[in-house]
Motif scaffolding. Structure first.
Motif, PDB file in Angstrom:
ATOM      1  N   ARG A 193       0.839  -1.208   0.000  1.00  0.00           N
ATOM      2  CA  ARG A 193       0.000   0.000   0.000  1.00  0.00           C
ATOM      3  C   ARG A 193       0.873   1.258   0.000  1.00  0.00           C
ATOM      4  N   LEU A 194       1.965   1.215   0.751  1.00  0.00           N
ATOM      5  CA  LEU A 194       2.913   2.337   0.767  1.00  0.00           C
ATOM      6  C   LEU A 194       3.477   2.583  -0.628  1.00  0.00           C
ATOM      7  N   ILE A 195       3.893   1.528  -1.306  1.00  0.00           N
ATOM      8  CA  ILE A 195       4.465   1.680  -2.649  1.00  0.00           C
ATOM      9  C   ILE A 195       3.430   2.261  -3.601  1.00  0.00           C
ATOM     10  N   GLY A 196       2.208   1.725  -3.559  1.00  0.00           N
ATOM     11  CA  GLY A 196       1.158   2.189  -4.456  1.00  0.00           C
ATOM     12  C   GLY A 196       0.829   3.653  -4.262  1.00  0.00           C
ATOM     13  N   ARG A 197       0.607   4.078  -3.024  1.00  0.00           N
ATOM     14  CA  ARG A 197       0.221   5.475  -2.812  1.00  0.00           C
ATOM     15  C   ARG A 197       1.401   6.421  -3.070  1.00  0.00           C
ATOM     16  N   SER A 198       2.624   5.949  -2.886  1.00  0.00           N
ATOM     17  CA  SER A 198       3.795   6.766  -3.207  1.00  0.00           C
ATOM     18  C   SER A 198       3.863   7.021  -4.711  1.00  0.00           C
ATOM     19  N   LEU A 199       3.645   5.983  -5.516  1.00  0.00           N
ATOM     20  CA  LEU A 199       3.655   6.146  -6.968  1.00  0.00           C
ATOM     21  C   LEU A 199       2.539   7.070  -7.429  1.00  0.00           C
ATOM     22  N   ARG A 200       1.353   6.900  -6.852  1.00  0.00           N
ATOM     23  CA  ARG A 200       0.220   7.743  -7.256  1.00  0.00           C
ATOM     24  C   ARG A 200       0.435   9.209  -6.920  1.00  0.00           C
ATOM     25  N   ALA A 201       1.268   9.479  -5.926  1.00  0.00           N
ATOM     26  CA  ALA A 201       1.511  10.868  -5.527  1.00  0.00           C
ATOM     27  C   ALA A 201       2.222  11.671  -6.608  1.00  0.00           C
ATOM     28  N   VAL A 202       2.907  10.996  -7.534  1.00  0.00           N
ATOM     29  CA  VAL A 202       3.663  11.728  -8.551  1.00  0.00           C
ATOM     30  C   VAL A 202       3.102  11.530  -9.958  1.00  0.00           C
ATOM     31  N   VAL A 203       1.934  10.875 -10.066  1.00  0.00           N
ATOM     32  CA  VAL A 203       1.337  10.608 -11.373  1.00  0.00           C
ATOM     33  C   VAL A 203       0.025  11.381 -11.521  1.00  0.00           C
ATOM     34  N   ASP A 204      -0.165  11.998 -12.677  1.00  0.00           N
ATOM     35  CA  ASP A 204      -1.443  12.622 -13.024  1.00  0.00           C
ATOM     36  C   ASP A 204      -2.339  11.513 -13.572  1.00  0.00           C
ATOM     37  N   LEU A 205      -3.252  11.033 -12.759  1.00  0.00           N
ATOM     38  CA  LEU A 205      -4.078   9.890 -13.136  1.00  0.00           C
ATOM     39  C   LEU A 205      -5.040  10.223 -14.265  1.00  0.00           C
ATOM     40  N   GLU A 206      -5.419  11.471 -14.401  1.00  0.00           N
ATOM     41  CA  GLU A 206      -6.271  11.860 -15.525  1.00  0.00           C
ATOM     42  C   GLU A 206      -5.489  11.802 -16.835  1.00  0.00           C
ATOM     43  N   ALA A 207      -4.221  12.150 -16.790  1.00  0.00           N
ATOM     44  CA  ALA A 207      -3.381  12.086 -17.988  1.00  0.00           C
ATOM     45  C   ALA A 207      -3.154  10.646 -18.433  1.00  0.00           C
ATOM     46  N   LEU A 208      -3.266   9.707 -17.501  1.00  0.00           N
ATOM     47  CA  LEU A 208      -3.094   8.287 -17.823  1.00  0.00           C
ATOM     48  C   LEU A 208      -4.283   7.741 -18.606  1.00  0.00           C
ATOM     49  N   GLY A 209      -5.462   8.310 -18.388  1.00  0.00           N
ATOM     50  CA  GLY A 209      -6.661   7.766 -19.022  1.00  0.00           C
ATOM     51  C   GLY A 209      -7.089   6.490 -18.323  1.00  0.00           C
TER      52      GLY A 209
END
Length: 238
Positions: free
Chosen positions: A88-104
């Motif tokens: 869970r730590l790894i997942g939320r750390s990665l999401r903190a630096v990704v624009d999820l809308e840009a990912l589609g």
């Protein structure tokens, strides 16, 4: 302070990042911090979890495990509470630096499998996972290729107080002996994502906390430079 392996207090273990370690995953990185070795593979799916369907947003998640043979006594493949907390730590750390809308509406899962454990497995996993994620995203079609998908870079490092002194990047003997143990997740620009710190039958002062965070920031800066060197022209940030 003299450390058992000859490093200075502010010195990282030798770090190696090998990209494209396996052929099938969209992103594949073998990261070695001293003798701690983690294989990070990023896989892409053209779907998202049910709660995101129709949102035009993507998702980034992670799984983590210490494989049998990664420790002196066999590690079971069973997913325990510690394993769940780390992934869970790894997942939320990665999401903190990704624009999820840009990912589609796509999902990327980064699997972090520890092959050899000698302390700092979660921090090495995060540092390697970011590189694997960059490579994976470079293989997919984005809704707007001109829209930056990464808000920042990401790395993690451990710090602690061993024999009364703050030190950087603890291996297992130091982690075992530490009176204070802390994992710090930061962006390449110097912002904190997560700090996990605890006294092991001990307390620590505000001054000691400041020294630990200063050590962590210097370590993250060095890790970011190594990530950038490994990715070369694929580095996603200006």
């Amino acid at each position: 302070m003299a450390r058992h392996d000859g490093r200075t207090a502010a010195q990282l273990r030798p770090l190696k990042i090998k990209r494209r370690y396996t052929k099938n995953a969209a992103g594949s990185v073998l990261i070695q911090a001293g003798t701690t070795t983690v294989l990070c593979t990023a896989s892409v799916e053209s779907s998202v979890p049910p709660w995101l369907k129709g949102s035009e947003k993507g998702w980034v998640t992670a799984e983590y495990n210490m494989l049998p043979g990664s420790t002196p006594t066999r590690k079971s493949r069973k997913v325990d509470g510690r394993t769940t907390e780390i992934q869970r730590l790894i997942g939320r750390s990665l999401r903190a630096v990704v624009d999820l809308e840009a990912l589609g509406e796509q999902m990327i899962t980064v699997d972090c499998d520890v092959l050899d454990a000698d302390g700092g497995t979660r921090t090495a996993s995060i540092t390697g996972a970011f590189v694997a994620l960059v490579d994976a995203i470079n293989t997919i079609e984005l809704p707007d290729p001109k829209r930056p998908i990464f808000k920042d870079s990401l790395a993690a490092i451990s710090v602690g107080i061993v024999n009364g002194s703050p030190v950087l990047d603890l291996d297992y003997p130091e982690d075992f002996a530490a009176t204070v143990d802390m994992n710090v997740v930061m962006t390449g620009s110097g912002k904190f994502i997560e700090i996990q710190g605890t006294g092991e039958e001990a307390t620590f002062s505000e001054d000691e906390l400041g020294k630990l965070l200063k050590l962590a920031k210097s370590g993250i800066k060095e890790l970011t430079e190594l990530q950038q060197k490994a990715l070369g022209k694929k580095w996603p940030l200006a």
